[in-house]
Design an enzyme around this catalytic site. Sequence first.
Site, PDB file in Angstrom:
ATOM      1  N   ASP A  74      22.698  51.709  41.772  1.00  0.00           N
ATOM      2  CA  ASP A  74      21.975  52.555  40.827  1.00  0.00           C
ATOM      3  C   ASP A  74      20.479  52.266  40.827  1.00  0.00           C
ATOM      4  OD1 ASP A  74      23.460  54.539  39.741  1.00  0.00           O
ATOM      5  OD2 ASP A  74      23.399  53.785  37.688  1.00  0.00           O
TER       6      ASP A  74
ATOM      7  N   ASP B  55      33.969  52.043  29.765  1.00  0.00           N
ATOM      8  CA  ASP B  55      35.265  51.571  30.241  1.00  0.00           C
ATOM      9  C   ASP B  55      36.343  51.688  29.171  1.00  0.00           C
ATOM     10  OD1 ASP B  55      33.940  49.699  28.732  1.00  0.00           O
ATOM     11  OD2 ASP B  55      34.170  48.044  30.141  1.00  0.00           O
TER      12      ASP B  55
END
Length: 658
Positions: A138, A372
């Site tokens: 990223d 998550d």
Amino acid sequence: MGREGYLPLFETKEAKGRIAFKIYAISVFVGVCMIWVYRATHVPKEGLRWAWFCMFGAEIWFGIYWIFTQSARWRPVYRSTFKERLSHRYEDELPGVDIFVCTADPTMEPPTLVINTVLSVMAYDYPPEKLSIYLSDDGGSDLTFYALLEASHFAKHWIPFCKKFKVDPRSPAVYFGTTSEPHDTEHANQWLSTKNLYEEMANRIDTAVKLGHIPSEIRAEHKGFAEWHSVINSGNHHTILQIIIDGRDPNAVDIEGSALPTLVYMAREKRPQHPHNFKAGALNALVELHGMDAFGGPLYIGTGCFFRRESLCGKKYGEDYKEEWKKEMEGRAKGSAMELEDRAKGLASCTCEVNTQWGKEMGLKYGCPVEDVITGLAIQCRGWKSIYLNPTRKAFLGVAPTTLLQTLVQHKRWTEGHLQIFLTKHCSFIQGHGKIKLRLQMGYAIYNAWALNAFPTLCYVAVPSLALLNGISLFPRVSSPWFVPFAYVTISKHGYSLGEGLCLGETIESWWNLQRMWLYKRTASYFFATIDAALQLSGLAKSAFAITAKATDEEVAKRYDQEIMEFGSTSPMFTILATLAMLNFFCLIGAIKRVAMGDEMGDMEALVLQFVLCGVLVIINWPIYQGLFLRKDMGRLPISVAFTSIGLAALACLMPIY
């Protein structure tokens, strides 16, 4: 356990001694209820009524939260696998596995550390033609790409070395750092040559990182470097996708002629005008816990998880579900590496997910710092179950923060995300109603409600000590029957915690450190997380993603190994912790002085619990006192924090409280 005619692939056993634990838990619950009754029936008619109600509110919440925690302790199960039976039964029918490794900043997460992770999973004991590793960067850094390129060359030596000598662990940095040269001549020669190759590679990568750029002669060796040009930065760049090793290529082999797994580098497109959804977006571009395993499975927390692809892609589980491994492998993408790169780049663009269900009903969820957890909850609500496997040999090892501030900031981010879940439609009691078991809903609440412990803990840390300084009792007399539930609940809970820790191999000192971190997280991380979450839910602030630093200074690492708490910087979190520490110190010394001087302190028998509580808090805060006054190293608390905390604590002690 297994189909007819087959030995089971895994075994599930319930924990022993559960009857004794359940009796203990019921007795604690009775004690908690008696404390509630005492608070409700002994409200003072005058004086410090506000403090009494603060304590009552804190105790109500602690009791409710304790009930949540019992859901994960009531019926833990333990699982063990028989992997040799798996390979014997299925042989060439094992499923394809995609492994995602995420990184975001070459400064905070050094490329050498990242590629050690990549090399360890490339060396898995699994058919290489069915193994694909994806590095999602990223940060869009050519330094990380270069490190991965170097790793792909070293892997040709590392993977056969691991297979031949059954290397464990398979991270080269850990392996060479913890093993000595073997005595066997052949093994020693290969050990030394492989170690030299690794050190040379690591030195080249570290040198490039220090320079901050890739030398031109190296850039000319691979077409992938052409993706980086002068207008690129970490927050504004096109999709960069390179298939570094194509596992389908017959020429992609190691030095022994064996096939290599597929290795892919990807930096998804980033533009300032498009939200990139942090780690969840990166993973979508690529696609604590035995107690919860008994009633639906543990949460998806962070890393170290394997998913069935269909569960991530929004499919509901049904009783007629059957995994078609052969069919799945046959349906994998076809075409040359260059063709696949061009086709896959579109999937990593900024606009690929616009007006789709990705990030909503498919893939990892967006809009939350703990993507998550809400992703795992959504999967379980669609009928899928998770299983917690904690093998004797740890399957995954990570890098934990080495300073107190890094730990507190990390937990602040997690807690902030969990609170957002708890206060929205994603709350397990709302989203999971009728879809997952109540005990699993309560299991989620253990994490989601972390932040709600902040104010009750602050109340218990400050109010009894201030009342003690003023000779005001908030607890029953020692000779009163009401003293028993307070003493029993406190001693039994901490005694159980200590006993559990000792059984797991912890020392007394490590147990004390756990109590310190328990207190510091609740009074600092959870407190600021509550404030930030409230601002974000009200629209006054936006969510930000804080990367935890993986690089560690040598002196910091040395103090960490010596179990010396690392402060070393100024932070509002440290100001709160130091102020509370000084407040309890002043209150304890002040109360002892009043007793010694013969000053009126009211009913001393009713102040015993407050003396004990204040004394324990002073012991817990010993590292803070060291950091404020005794230490001279760079890891001590700054002078400004000392002055501020002393001033605020003194002011609180001098102010009238009724």
